[in-house]
Design a protein around this motif. Structure first.
Motif, PDB file in Angstrom:
ATOM      1  N   ALA A 182      47.750  43.858  44.595  1.00 57.23           N
ATOM      2  CA  ALA A 182      48.324  44.439  45.807  1.00 57.23           C
ATOM      3  C   ALA A 182      47.842  45.881  45.955  1.00 57.23           C
ATOM      4  O   ALA A 182      47.896  46.665  45.017  1.00 57.23           O
ATOM      5  CB  ALA A 182      49.846  44.388  45.744  1.00 57.23           C
ATOM      6  N   GLY A 183      47.349  46.221  47.136  1.00 50.97           N
ATOM      7  CA  GLY A 183      46.876  47.580  47.384  1.00 50.97           C
ATOM      8  C   GLY A 183      45.573  47.917  46.703  1.00 50.97           C
ATOM      9  O   GLY A 183      45.259  49.098  46.517  1.00 50.97           O
ATOM     10  N   ALA A 184      44.797  46.911  46.311  1.00 57.09           N
ATOM     11  CA  ALA A 184      43.527  47.166  45.624  1.00 57.09           C
ATOM     12  C   ALA A 184      42.563  47.911  46.541  1.00 57.09           C
ATOM     13  O   ALA A 184      42.489  47.657  47.740  1.00 57.09           O
ATOM     14  CB  ALA A 184      42.908  45.850  45.171  1.00 57.09           C
ATOM     15  N   GLY A 185      41.831  48.846  45.959  1.00 60.92           N
ATOM     16  CA  GLY A 185      40.844  49.611  46.714  1.00 60.92           C
ATOM     17  C   GLY A 185      39.554  48.831  46.913  1.00 60.92           C
ATOM     18  O   GLY A 185      39.452  47.650  46.569  1.00 60.92           O
ATOM     19  N   ARG A 186      38.563  49.509  47.463  1.00 56.64           N
ATOM     20  CA  ARG A 186      37.258  48.905  47.708  1.00 56.64           C
ATOM     21  C   ARG A 186      36.197  49.698  46.954  1.00 56.64           C
ATOM     22  O   ARG A 186      35.606  50.633  47.501  1.00 56.64           O
ATOM     23  CB  ARG A 186      36.938  48.871  49.204  1.00 56.64           C
ATOM     24  CG  ARG A 186      37.880  47.983  50.011  1.00 56.64           C
ATOM     25  CD  ARG A 186      37.505  47.961  51.471  1.00 56.64           C
ATOM     26  NE  ARG A 186      38.327  47.052  52.236  1.00 56.64           N
ATOM     27  CZ  ARG A 186      38.064  45.758  52.409  1.00 56.64           C
ATOM     28  NH1 ARG A 186      36.977  45.247  51.862  1.00 56.64           N
ATOM     29  NH2 ARG A 186      38.869  44.986  53.117  1.00 56.64           N
ATOM     30  N   PRO A 187      35.926  49.355  45.689  1.00 56.11           N
ATOM     31  CA  PRO A 187      34.948  50.119  44.904  1.00 56.11           C
ATOM     32  C   PRO A 187      33.529  49.929  45.435  1.00 56.11           C
ATOM     33  O   PRO A 187      33.205  48.899  46.034  1.00 56.11           O
ATOM     34  CB  PRO A 187      35.104  49.539  43.498  1.00 56.11           C
ATOM     35  CG  PRO A 187      35.615  48.153  43.729  1.00 56.11           C
ATOM     36  CD  PRO A 187      36.502  48.239  44.935  1.00 56.11           C
ATOM     37  N   GLN A 188      32.699  50.904  45.219  1.00 57.27           N
ATOM     38  CA  GLN A 188      31.295  50.819  45.610  1.00 57.27           C
ATOM     39  C   GLN A 188      30.452  50.127  44.547  1.00 57.27           C
ATOM     40  O   GLN A 188      29.393  49.575  44.844  1.00 57.27           O
ATOM     41  CB  GLN A 188      30.733  52.225  45.886  1.00 57.27           C
ATOM     42  CG  GLN A 188      31.374  52.905  47.077  1.00 57.27           C
ATOM     43  CD  GLN A 188      31.252  52.071  48.343  1.00 57.27           C
ATOM     44  OE1 GLN A 188      30.149  51.653  48.727  1.00 57.27           O
ATOM     45  NE2 GLN A 188      32.385  51.821  48.998  1.00 57.27           N
ATOM     46  N   THR A 189      30.916  50.178  43.314  1.00 63.47           N
ATOM     47  CA  THR A 189      30.264  49.456  42.223  1.00 63.47           C
ATOM     48  C   THR A 189      31.349  48.927  41.296  1.00 63.47           C
ATOM     49  O   THR A 189      32.497  49.393  41.341  1.00 63.47           O
ATOM     50  CB  THR A 189      29.317  50.361  41.418  1.00 63.47           C
ATOM     51  OG1 THR A 189      30.063  51.432  40.828  1.00 63.47           O
ATOM     52  CG2 THR A 189      28.217  50.927  42.296  1.00 63.47           C
ATOM     53  N   MET A 190      30.991  47.989  40.488  1.00 63.28           N
ATOM     54  CA  MET A 190      31.918  47.520  39.458  1.00 63.28           C
ATOM     55  C   MET A 190      31.106  46.998  38.288  1.00 63.28           C
ATOM     56  O   MET A 190      29.918  46.683  38.419  1.00 63.28           O
ATOM     57  CB  MET A 190      32.869  46.455  39.990  1.00 63.28           C
ATOM     58  CG  MET A 190      32.262  45.122  40.293  1.00 63.28           C
ATOM     59  SD  MET A 190      33.519  43.892  40.739  1.00 63.28           S
ATOM     60  CE  MET A 190      34.390  44.733  42.039  1.00 63.28           C
ATOM     61  N   SER A 191      31.753  46.918  37.146  1.00 59.70           N
ATOM     62  CA  SER A 191      31.102  46.445  35.936  1.00 59.70           C
ATOM     63  C   SER A 191      32.139  45.769  35.068  1.00 59.70           C
ATOM     64  O   SER A 191      33.353  45.923  35.270  1.00 59.70           O
ATOM     65  CB  SER A 191      30.442  47.601  35.181  1.00 59.70           C
ATOM     66  OG  SER A 191      31.399  48.617  34.904  1.00 59.70           O
ATOM     67  N   GLY A 192      31.672  45.030  34.096  1.00 54.25           N
ATOM     68  CA  GLY A 192      32.609  44.346  33.221  1.00 54.25           C
ATOM     69  C   GLY A 192      31.901  43.432  32.258  1.00 54.25           C
ATOM     70  O   GLY A 192      30.678  43.498  32.066  1.00 54.25           O
ATOM     71  N   ILE A 193      32.685  42.572  31.639  1.00 58.60           N
ATOM     72  CA  ILE A 193      32.188  41.602  30.665  1.00 58.60           C
ATOM     73  C   ILE A 193      32.566  40.211  31.149  1.00 58.60           C
ATOM     74  O   ILE A 193      33.708  39.964  31.529  1.00 58.60           O
ATOM     75  CB  ILE A 193      32.787  41.853  29.269  1.00 58.60           C
ATOM     76  CG1 ILE A 193      32.276  43.174  28.687  1.00 58.60           C
ATOM     77  CG2 ILE A 193      32.459  40.701  28.314  1.00 58.60           C
ATOM     78  CD1 ILE A 193      32.894  43.524  27.343  1.00 58.60           C
ATOM     79  N   LEU A 194      31.595  39.313  31.162  1.00 63.14           N
ATOM     80  CA  LEU A 194      31.856  37.906  31.423  1.00 63.14           C
ATOM     81  C   LEU A 194      31.931  37.194  30.085  1.00 63.14           C
ATOM     82  O   LEU A 194      30.913  37.044  29.395  1.00 63.14           O
ATOM     83  CB  LEU A 194      30.750  37.292  32.293  1.00 63.14           C
ATOM     84  CG  LEU A 194      30.796  35.774  32.457  1.00 63.14           C
ATOM     85  CD1 LEU A 194      32.052  35.344  33.209  1.00 63.14           C
ATOM     86  CD2 LEU A 194      29.548  35.250  33.154  1.00 63.14           C
TER      87      LEU A 194
END
Length: 671
Positions: free
Chosen positions: A233-245
């Motif tokens: 809820a209320g999540a922003g709109r990042p220009q980039t993202m990263s993580g682990i699959l």
């Protein structure tokens, strides 16, 4: 349980200065290790190795719904620069509905340190890092800290670095893309289709972007893996993202992503959040589901054909066995053929589900013509040998009856069958076809037992003149089936299409009746009727109009869409979602018996329940994807969302009391 998240954050803020002497040993021991000696101009890999006590765990850089990640303050020689920590694949720990990203055993975080070429290497100064982390059990969290030091003059290379480095997921060499659609984050990650994916999960570094405990769904589109995660809820709109699959078994890959197109469709994949269960249990579910289809409302249109088979079962043992085997073969061939077609279409990217054949107007017309011909045959207008109820019946008739029984009896899913058919869409082909075969065997089992168990056949009335009268009486339920199929044609393609389909059925009956009489004039009439029927069949596709709008029911339900669902849930009100179709008799029975009732409407209005209805009469890829995410291959599907809660799957046979109790319970839970 949200209190734990607040408490962890509060304790983290109250951490004393790390230079303060430790009054007690840490529950997670830490040590600083270097991979090798210092070489000016070359990077040096350091590791912070953690060893939790039994029952304790540490956290990934994004701890999830609760927790506190690792923070480091380095004390390095002049010119040295520490890089970003590299973490192994974390584990998922759900406590009280909150998802934590943790490490429950020994693990190490690697850091590459850049050393300038001008650095004096003779006697490098010791380095230190002030480290802070959170140590937790399932019931308590303790902020911990320590100054870790390392004398680089005494460093010896160790083989343990090979193990630690192997645990760090590799970075994919291609950039992923992501998009936010209808309350869900969709990420397209480049990944070879041949790579093993036993247990997929996406860990995002960006905090408060997605609902960590929500079910993540995955689909394969060639060498792209498409992940869908509900947004917070209320999540922003990042220009980039990263993580682990995470791929399962501690394996994984790192990725970075930018906004971009994400393909739709793909072949759904099984995940750890949607385990299909042991294959033997699924086979039993499919067998029981097929058996129960014999008494489900969606089987009523062919009860007459089954009754005729039962009446003939009083004949010789050899003939009864032959017909039982033939009927079973027809049923299983039909269910396997439908399964193969369904799996092939889904592999090609088509969003179809169980009973997809009744979403096609042409298939419904063919079924209408067949049902009309059977009705006329039962009424004595003409005689089809394959549907005979006399002693002259042959296994070919039982085989044809089995084909038709399976084709018409499987539009709706019943108890036990839903989980098995939902799993069939996610399992390998061989296991999926076993499930379809078990479904057919369950549907045919009563007649197979009659063929091989003489005591059961002796319970049936003996053949006699009553069978002819019974045959004519059975034209009534089959005639009602014809009327229902004409109505379904109207719902699928409009009034003109329904009228054209009815005319085609009448012309087909006229052609068969005239041909059965055998006279030359009647043969000519049969040819004329057949020609007109072919002409009508060719013209029918052009008569299909947009589907008729549904009439307003007792419940003021909104049309389902994922955006509407997300909006309703954001209001903090309970939500009831049901998926239906005009060809699903089980759905219609539930609607009349439980959903579209004044008692249900009053209870929903009092509790502020938002009702949503998804109409799957015609093919709708968005609804199919939603059903697949909830492990459902077909309908009915009923979901209840308590305020702030996840979907609760309701039984497939509803009562007014079920729905009223849910509404009253939601009302009592409101502050």
């Amino acid at each position: 349980m949200p209190l734990l998240a607040v408490l962890c954050a509060f304790l983290a803020l109250l951490m004393p200065d790390v230079a303060t002497a430790q009054a007690r040993p840490n529950h997670i021991a830490a040590r600083l290790v270097a991979e090798g000696p210092v070489r000016p101009g070359q990077p040096l890999t350091l590791a912070i190795a953690f060893t939790p006590e039994p029952g304790w765990h540490g956290y990934w850089k994004n701890p999830g719904d609760a927790g506190y990640g690792l923070t480091l303050k380095w004390k390095l020689p002049p010119g040295w620069q520490a890089g970003e920590p590299q973490y192994p694949v974390p584990q998922r720990l759900v406590i009280g509905g909150l998802m934590n990203h943790v490490y429950e055993g020994q693990y190490a975080v690697l850091i590459d340190v850049e050393i300038p070429s001008s650095s004096a290497a003779a006697r490098p100064a010791p380095i230190a890092v002030d480290a802070q982390w959170l140590a937790c059990t399932d019931q308590i969290c303790v902020p911990e800290q320590e100054r870790l030091t390392l004398d680089l003059a005494q460093v010896q290379p160790g083989a343990q670095f090979d193990r630690w480095r192997a645990a760090i997921p590799a970075l994919i060499d291609r950039t992923a893309s992501f998009a936010s659609e209808r309350g869900r984050l969709r990420i397209a990650i480049p990944l070879p289709a041949t790579l093993a994916k036993p247990d997929l999960h996406v860990f995002l570094e960006q905090r408060d972007l997605v609902r960590y405990a929500a079910v993540q769904t995955f689909a394969a589109e060639g060498d792209l893996l498409i992940a869908e995660i509900p947004l917070a809820a209320g999540a922003g709109r990042p220009q980039t993202m990263s993580g682990i699959l995470a791929l399962g078994n501690g394996e994984g890959v790192r990725f970075s992503a930018v906004p971009g197109p994400v393909p739709t469709g793909g072949v759904p994949l099984k995940t750890g959040d949607r385990q299909a269960g042991p294959i033997w249990l699924l086979l039993l579910g499919a067998l029981a589901g097929g058996l129960l289809l014999n008494v489900m409302p969606c089987v009523f249109p062919i009860l007459s054909l089954k009754a005729l088979s039962l009446a003939r079962a009083g004949e010789s043992d050899a003939q009864a066995r032959a017909e039982g085997i033939a009927y079973t073969a027809g049923v299983m061939l039909a269910t396997l053929a439908l399964g193969v077609l369904l799996l092939a279409l889904r592999s090609a990217g088509e969003m179809v589900g169980w009973a997809f054949q009744l979403q096609e107007p042409a298939v419904v017309v063919a079924l209408l013509v067949l049902a009309a011909a059977i009705t006329a045959n039962l009424a004595g207008v003409f005689h089809l040998p394959s549907l005979s109820v006399t002693r002259g019946g042959q296994p070919a008739g039982a085989f044809a009856t089995g084909l038709l029984a399976a084709f018409v009896a499987t539009p709706c899913t019943g108890p036990f069958m839903a989980a098995a058919m939902g799993a069939a869409l996610l399992l390998p082909w061989a296991q999926a076809l076993l499930l379809f075969g078990a479904l057919g065997l369950g549907l045919a089992l009563p007649f197979l037992l009659l063929g091989f168990l003489p005591p059961l056949r002796r319970l049936l009335p003996r053949p006699g003149p009553w069978m002819e009268r019974f045959r004519r009486a059975l034209a009534v339920p089959m005639g009602l089936t014809v009327a229902a199929l004409v109505w379904l044609c109207w719902r699928l393609g409009g009034a003109s299409f329904a009228a054209g389909a009815a005319i085609l059925a009448v012309l087909t009956i006229a052609a068969l009746a005239a041909l059965w009489q055998g006279a030359n004039r009647r043969t000519a009439l049969a040819g004329l009727s057949a020609g007109l029927a072919v002409t009508m069949a060719v013209a029918l596709p052009s008569m299909v109009a947009p589907p008729a709008s549904a009439t307003e029911g007792v419940l003021p339900a909104r049309p389902f869409s994922e955006a509407t669902l997300a909006s309703a849930r954001a209001e903090g009100r309970p939500v009831f979602v049901w998926f239906t179709a005009d060809w699903c008799l089980t759905c219609k029975v539930n609607e009349r018996a439980a959903i579209e009732r004044e008692a249900t409407r009053k209870a929903f209005e009092k509790a502020g329940v938002v009702p949503l209805v998804g109409d799957w009469t015609r093919r709708d890829p968005a609804i199919t994807r939603f059903l697949t995410r909830h492990g459902a291959a077909g309908i009915p599907l009923y979901l209840w969302y308590a305020p702030g809660g996840e979907a609760q799957v309701l039984p497939q046979v509803l009562t007014v009391d079920n729905l009223v109790s849910l509404a009253e319970g939601s009302l009592q839970a409101q502050p």
